[in-house]
Design a protein around this motif. Structure first.
Motif, PDB file in Angstrom:
ATOM      1  N   GLN A 124       0.817  -1.210   0.000  1.00 20.89           N
ATOM      2  CA  GLN A 124       0.000   0.000   0.000  1.00 20.89           C
ATOM      3  C   GLN A 124       0.857   1.269   0.000  1.00 20.89           C
ATOM      4  O   GLN A 124       0.357   2.352   0.279  1.00 20.89           O
ATOM      5  CB  GLN A 124      -0.934   0.007   1.211  1.00 20.89           C
ATOM      6  N   LEU A 125       2.134   1.138  -0.286  1.00 30.47           N
ATOM      7  CA  LEU A 125       3.027   2.295  -0.276  1.00 30.47           C
ATOM      8  C   LEU A 125       2.667   3.218  -1.441  1.00 30.47           C
ATOM      9  O   LEU A 125       2.740   2.816  -2.610  1.00 30.47           O
ATOM     10  CB  LEU A 125       4.484   1.835  -0.390  1.00 30.47           C
ATOM     11  N   ALA A 126       2.251   4.426  -1.115  1.00 26.51           N
ATOM     12  CA  ALA A 126       1.928   5.408  -2.145  1.00 26.51           C
ATOM     13  C   ALA A 126       3.206   5.780  -2.892  1.00 26.51           C
ATOM     14  O   ALA A 126       4.304   5.659  -2.348  1.00 26.51           O
ATOM     15  CB  ALA A 126       1.297   6.646  -1.503  1.00 26.51           C
ATOM     16  N   PRO A 127       3.081   6.242  -4.124  1.00 23.56           N
ATOM     17  CA  PRO A 127       4.272   6.662  -4.864  1.00 23.56           C
ATOM     18  C   PRO A 127       5.083   7.700  -4.071  1.00 23.56           C
ATOM     19  O   PRO A 127       4.514   8.513  -3.330  1.00 23.56           O
ATOM     20  CB  PRO A 127       3.698   7.269  -6.145  1.00 23.56           C
ATOM     21  N   ALA A 128       6.391   7.651  -4.251  1.00 23.37           N
ATOM     22  CA  ALA A 128       7.281   8.553  -3.513  1.00 23.37           C
ATOM     23  C   ALA A 128       6.911  10.010  -3.734  1.00 23.37           C
ATOM     24  O   ALA A 128       6.966  10.817  -2.808  1.00 23.37           O
ATOM     25  CB  ALA A 128       8.733   8.292  -3.919  1.00 23.37           C
ATOM     26  N   SER A 129       6.511  10.360  -4.956  1.00 21.17           N
ATOM     27  CA  SER A 129       6.156  11.756  -5.243  1.00 21.17           C
ATOM     28  C   SER A 129       4.952  12.197  -4.421  1.00 21.17           C
ATOM     29  O   SER A 129       4.897  13.347  -3.959  1.00 21.17           O
ATOM     30  CB  SER A 129       5.885  11.940  -6.738  1.00 21.17           C
ATOM     31  N   ASP A 130       3.990  11.297  -4.201  1.00 22.15           N
ATOM     32  CA  ASP A 130       2.821  11.634  -3.387  1.00 22.15           C
ATOM     33  C   ASP A 130       3.199  11.769  -1.917  1.00 22.15           C
ATOM     34  O   ASP A 130       2.726  12.671  -1.221  1.00 22.15           O
ATOM     35  CB  ASP A 130       1.729  10.567  -3.539  1.00 22.15           C
ATOM     36  N   ARG A 131       4.046  10.871  -1.419  1.00 20.53           N
ATOM     37  CA  ARG A 131       4.454  10.941  -0.016  1.00 20.53           C
ATOM     38  C   ARG A 131       5.286  12.197   0.249  1.00 20.53           C
ATOM     39  O   ARG A 131       5.173  12.821   1.303  1.00 20.53           O
ATOM     40  CB  ARG A 131       5.190   9.670   0.394  1.00 20.53           C
ATOM     41  N   LEU A 132       6.096  12.576  -0.732  1.00 21.75           N
ATOM     42  CA  LEU A 132       6.869  13.825  -0.628  1.00 21.75           C
ATOM     43  C   LEU A 132       5.912  15.022  -0.580  1.00 21.75           C
ATOM     44  O   LEU A 132       6.062  15.913   0.272  1.00 21.75           O
ATOM     45  CB  LEU A 132       7.831  13.939  -1.808  1.00 21.75           C
ATOM     46  N   ALA A 133       4.932  15.034  -1.460  1.00 22.82           N
ATOM     47  CA  ALA A 133       3.967  16.140  -1.504  1.00 22.82           C
ATOM     48  C   ALA A 133       3.143  16.210  -0.217  1.00 22.82           C
ATOM     49  O   ALA A 133       2.890  17.308   0.307  1.00 22.82           O
ATOM     50  CB  ALA A 133       3.050  15.988  -2.718  1.00 22.82           C
ATOM     51  N   MET A 134       2.720  15.062   0.307  1.00 20.20           N
ATOM     52  CA  MET A 134       1.947  15.066   1.557  1.00 20.20           C
ATOM     53  C   MET A 134       2.787  15.557   2.727  1.00 20.20           C
ATOM     54  O   MET A 134       2.295  16.299   3.589  1.00 20.20           O
ATOM     55  CB  MET A 134       1.390  13.671   1.854  1.00 20.20           C
ATOM     56  N   THR A 135       4.064  15.161   2.764  1.00 16.09           N
ATOM     57  CA  THR A 135       4.945  15.616   3.843  1.00 16.09           C
ATOM     58  C   THR A 135       5.158  17.121   3.747  1.00 16.09           C
ATOM     59  O   THR A 135       5.108  17.827   4.757  1.00 16.09           O
ATOM     60  CB  THR A 135       6.282  14.852   3.805  1.00 16.09           C
ATOM     61  N   ARG A 136       5.347  17.607   2.536  1.00 13.36           N
ATOM     62  CA  ARG A 136       5.489  19.056   2.334  1.00 13.36           C
ATOM     63  C   ARG A 136       4.246  19.777   2.843  1.00 13.36           C
ATOM     64  O   ARG A 136       4.337  20.790   3.548  1.00 13.36           O
ATOM     65  CB  ARG A 136       5.719  19.365   0.851  1.00 13.36           C
ATOM     66  N   ALA A 137       3.064  19.246   2.516  1.00 18.00           N
ATOM     67  CA  ALA A 137       1.806  19.867   2.952  1.00 18.00           C
ATOM     68  C   ALA A 137       1.666  19.820   4.472  1.00 18.00           C
ATOM     69  O   ALA A 137       1.187  20.778   5.088  1.00 18.00           O
ATOM     70  CB  ALA A 137       0.621  19.161   2.281  1.00 18.00           C
ATOM     71  N   ALA A 138       2.097  18.718   5.081  1.00 16.62           N
ATOM     72  CA  ALA A 138       1.953  18.550   6.535  1.00 16.62           C
ATOM     73  C   ALA A 138       2.773  19.562   7.324  1.00 16.62           C
ATOM     74  O   ALA A 138       2.344  20.022   8.374  1.00 16.62           O
ATOM     75  CB  ALA A 138       2.352  17.131   6.941  1.00 16.62           C
ATOM     76  N   ILE A 139       3.960  19.902   6.820  1.00 23.43           N
ATOM     77  CA  ILE A 139       4.862  20.764   7.595  1.00 23.43           C
ATOM     78  C   ILE A 139       4.868  22.212   7.133  1.00 23.43           C
ATOM     79  O   ILE A 139       5.548  23.048   7.731  1.00 23.43           O
ATOM     80  CB  ILE A 139       6.297  20.203   7.589  1.00 23.43           C
ATOM     81  N   GLU A 140       4.106  22.512   6.090  1.00 23.30           N
ATOM     82  CA  GLU A 140       4.094  23.863   5.545  1.00 23.30           C
ATOM     83  C   GLU A 140       3.717  24.888   6.617  1.00 23.30           C
ATOM     84  O   GLU A 140       2.800  24.676   7.403  1.00 23.30           O
ATOM     85  CB  GLU A 140       3.106  23.950   4.383  1.00 23.30           C
TER      86      GLU A 140
END
Length: 195
Positions: free
Chosen positions: A48-64
């Protein structure tokens, strides 16, 4: 500059990640916490590992919007398995004046001796450990537990696994993840039952 390296799959990043990172930053006086999503985690075989680009984008959104948090894409950009020792060595070379610490969960500490070159990691970066459910039950190599420093963060029983399961079941994930992460998950159809 004192920097905590906070690596993980962040699949997705959730509220407990944020609480731990903030409490560690405050407790130990880190100038920054660098969030490092990994491309290919060596200890996880999650289909169930989401693509790396999505996980990067979600992490960016989380810490913005948090001046003490920064996104580091070193493991996403580097091909192959994301081994912590490679990341720590590279960052030490790139930032010779930085004092690094590695922020890990107690479950990771339990298995730390199985990581690639654990002694080298511990020599380059202090171990800063936060409690997770099921962790610190039986640390196989006590020397790592004895040299670690522990985060006085509340133990929140929120996990990425639970968030993904709730998404598959069409249940609410509100307050489990930041609202920007929730919006990203829904917009991109991540973790849906048919995904």
């Amino acid at each position: 500059m004192r920097i905590a390296l906070f690596g993980g799959s962040f699949n997705p990043p959730h509220i407990a990640h944020l609480v731990v990172a903030e409490v560690a930053r405050d407790q130990f006086g880190f100038d920054a916490v660098w969030w490092i999503p990994n491309a290919t985690p060596p200890h996880k075989s999650d289909d169930q590992l989401a693509p790396a680009s999505d996980r990067l984008a979600m992490t960016r959104a989380a810490i913005e919007g948090h001046d003490g948090f920064a996104l580091c894409d070193i493991e996403i950009e580097r091909p192959g398995v994301s081994y912590t020792i490679d990341t720590v060595r590279t960052l030490c070379e790139q930032h010779p004046n930085a004092d690094f610490a590695l922020l890990i969960g107690s479950d990771s500490l339990d298995a730390f001796h199985t990581w690639r070159e654990p002694d080298a990691i511990a020599a380059l970066a202090d171990l800063v450990v936060y409690k997770r459910p099921g962790g610190l039950g039986d640390v196989a190599v006590p020397r790592f537990a004895n040299q670690a420093r522990y985060v006085a963060a509340p133990m929140l029983e929120v996990s990425s696994t639970e968030v993904r399961q709730r998404c598959r079941e069409g249940r609410s994930i509100r307050y489990m993840v930041p609202s920007a992460v929730q919006a990203y998950i829904h917009t991109h159809g991540l973790y849906d039952a048919d995904a």
